[in-house]
Scaffold this motif. Structure first.
Motif, PDB file in Angstrom:
ATOM      1  N   PHE A 137       0.358  11.501 -11.247  1.00  0.00           N
ATOM      2  CA  PHE A 137       0.247  10.624 -10.089  1.00  0.00           C
ATOM      3  C   PHE A 137      -0.439   9.337 -10.544  1.00  0.00           C
ATOM      4  O   PHE A 137      -1.599   9.355 -10.959  1.00  0.00           O
ATOM      5  CB  PHE A 137      -0.573  11.295  -8.986  1.00  0.00           C
ATOM      6  N   SER A 138       0.282   8.220 -10.473  1.00  0.00           N
ATOM      7  CA  SER A 138      -0.247   6.934 -10.925  1.00  0.00           C
ATOM      8  C   SER A 138      -0.265   5.954  -9.761  1.00  0.00           C
ATOM      9  O   SER A 138       0.753   5.762  -9.096  1.00  0.00           O
ATOM     10  CB  SER A 138       0.606   6.361 -12.057  1.00  0.00           C
ATOM     11  N   VAL A 139      -1.423   5.316  -9.522  1.00  0.00           N
ATOM     12  CA  VAL A 139      -1.586   4.362  -8.426  1.00  0.00           C
ATOM     13  C   VAL A 139      -1.720   2.958  -9.009  1.00  0.00           C
ATOM     14  O   VAL A 139      -2.488   2.736  -9.956  1.00  0.00           O
ATOM     15  CB  VAL A 139      -2.823   4.709  -7.580  1.00  0.00           C
ATOM     16  N   PHE A 140      -0.972   2.001  -8.414  1.00  0.00           N
ATOM     17  CA  PHE A 140      -0.955   0.615  -8.879  1.00  0.00           C
ATOM     18  C   PHE A 140      -1.364  -0.319  -7.750  1.00  0.00           C
ATOM     19  O   PHE A 140      -1.104  -0.045  -6.573  1.00  0.00           O
ATOM     20  CB  PHE A 140       0.450   0.240  -9.369  1.00  0.00           C
ATOM     21  N   ASP A 141      -1.979  -1.451  -8.128  1.00  0.00           N
ATOM     22  CA  ASP A 141      -2.362  -2.437  -7.118  1.00  0.00           C
ATOM     23  C   ASP A 141      -1.236  -3.436  -6.888  1.00  0.00           C
ATOM     24  O   ASP A 141      -0.129  -3.280  -7.416  1.00  0.00           O
ATOM     25  CB  ASP A 141      -3.672  -3.129  -7.504  1.00  0.00           C
ATOM     26  N   GLU A 142      -1.520  -4.499  -6.127  1.00  0.00           N
ATOM     27  CA  GLU A 142      -0.494  -5.480  -5.776  1.00  0.00           C
ATOM     28  C   GLU A 142       0.099  -6.181  -6.986  1.00  0.00           C
ATOM     29  O   GLU A 142       1.267  -6.577  -6.977  1.00  0.00           O
ATOM     30  CB  GLU A 142      -1.081  -6.535  -4.836  1.00  0.00           C
ATOM     31  N   SER A 143      -0.697  -6.365  -8.018  1.00  0.00           N
ATOM     32  CA  SER A 143      -0.221  -7.049  -9.226  1.00  0.00           C
ATOM     33  C   SER A 143       0.397  -6.090 -10.234  1.00  0.00           C
ATOM     34  O   SER A 143       0.659  -6.462 -11.374  1.00  0.00           O
ATOM     35  CB  SER A 143      -1.373  -7.818  -9.876  1.00  0.00           C
ATOM     36  N   ASN A 144       0.590  -4.849  -9.803  1.00  0.00           N
ATOM     37  CA  ASN A 144       1.188  -3.802 -10.636  1.00  0.00           C
ATOM     38  C   ASN A 144       0.289  -3.376 -11.791  1.00  0.00           C
ATOM     39  O   ASN A 144       0.766  -2.851 -12.800  1.00  0.00           O
ATOM     40  CB  ASN A 144       2.565  -4.227 -11.169  1.00  0.00           C
ATOM     41  N   SER A 145      -1.010  -3.593 -11.625  1.00  0.00           N
ATOM     42  CA  SER A 145      -1.979  -3.083 -12.599  1.00  0.00           C
ATOM     43  C   SER A 145      -2.374  -1.675 -12.177  1.00  0.00           C
ATOM     44  O   SER A 145      -2.575  -1.399 -10.996  1.00  0.00           O
ATOM     45  CB  SER A 145      -3.224  -3.975 -12.639  1.00  0.00           C
ATOM     46  N   ILE A 146      -2.503  -0.807 -13.157  1.00  0.00           N
ATOM     47  CA  ILE A 146      -2.768   0.586 -12.830  1.00  0.00           C
ATOM     48  C   ILE A 146      -4.224   0.776 -12.418  1.00  0.00           C
ATOM     49  O   ILE A 146      -5.153   0.239 -13.037  1.00  0.00           O
ATOM     50  CB  ILE A 146      -2.395   1.500 -14.016  1.00  0.00           C
TER      51      ILE A 146
END
Length: 236
Positions: free
Chosen positions: A26-35
């Protein structure tokens, strides 16, 4: 069906759920697609019931996300030209190369800009669990995900490798055209390097100019270190 995870607003984030025979990532990313975070849940998928799979996914996804990718790693896949593809024949074409497995279902992803279809087998229990929890989200083969989400530029020569523990999945472009999608088993960094260099040779790619991009290689730095002795390598 009511979405089970809308109680907490985290709609700025996106979630990738990757499923393989050995478990879930399970990988979560922010708005800038940084993990932001990665969590792995080890489990032998073949031994889990439908309810087991649902429980694991629900337990690990208690937020509402702006975007969800469901990525399934399957060794049983085939590439079909879109021009001749018919959905009713997907299983027949897939099993020309592979042996059917009990309880597997056949899915396919159409990649229009490349003119191909990736047909693949998925555990029936996994497919049913994902469809129940995320009824409006498509399930992608991991190579479909790489081709559509990870490879941003297809106007150059390049070799892109999705790294798994004993398998390298290779996508190669030459002169802006897709020339190869294939998987190879390896045991050592030297094996890994051999298969990569062999692709350079078979496709007549220039070692000085053609880049190699590795995905998921952060836990196996020796692969990149060995390969870098011969070619230009970057890791994402």
């Amino acid at each position: 069906m009511e979405h089970p995870y809308e109680s907490t607003n985290s709609s700025l984030y996106s979630l990738h759920i990757r499923i393989c025979s050995a478990g879930f990532t399970f990988s979560v990313f922010d708005e800038s697609n940084s993990i932001l975070s990665i969590k792995k849940v080890t489990a032998l998928i073949a031994s889990l019931s439908l309810n087991d799979i649902i429980d694991i996914i629900k337990r690990e996804t208690q937020l509402y996300y702006r975007n969800i990718n469901l990525i399934y790693e399957s060794d049983i896949y085939t590439i079909i030209p879109e021009s001749i593809f018919m959905s009713e024949n997907a299983g027949d074409l897939l099993y020309l190369q592979h042996k059917p497995e009990t309880n597997d279902l056949i899915l396919y992803n159409v990649i229009h800009n490349l003119g191909i279809v990736i047909a693949f087998a998925i555990s029936g229990s996994v497919q049913k669990a994902l469809s129940q929890i995320f009824p409006h989200t498509a399930i992608e083969h991991h190579l479909s995900f790489v081709l559509t989400d990870k490879i941003k530029q297809q106007n150059e020569n390049g070799i892109y490798i999705w790294v798994r523990s004993k398998t390298l999945d290779v996508i190669a472009f030459k002169n802006s055209k897709l020339h190869l999608v294939n998987s190879f088993g390896y045991l050592t960094p030297e094996d890994f390097t051999y298969f990569t260099l062999n692709i350079f040779e078979q496709l007549s790619l220039d070692i000085e100019k053609c880049k190699v991009v590795l995905f998921n290689a952060e836990k196996q730095p020796e692969l990149q270190k060995t390969l870098e002795k011969y070619v230009l390598v970057s890791s994402l």
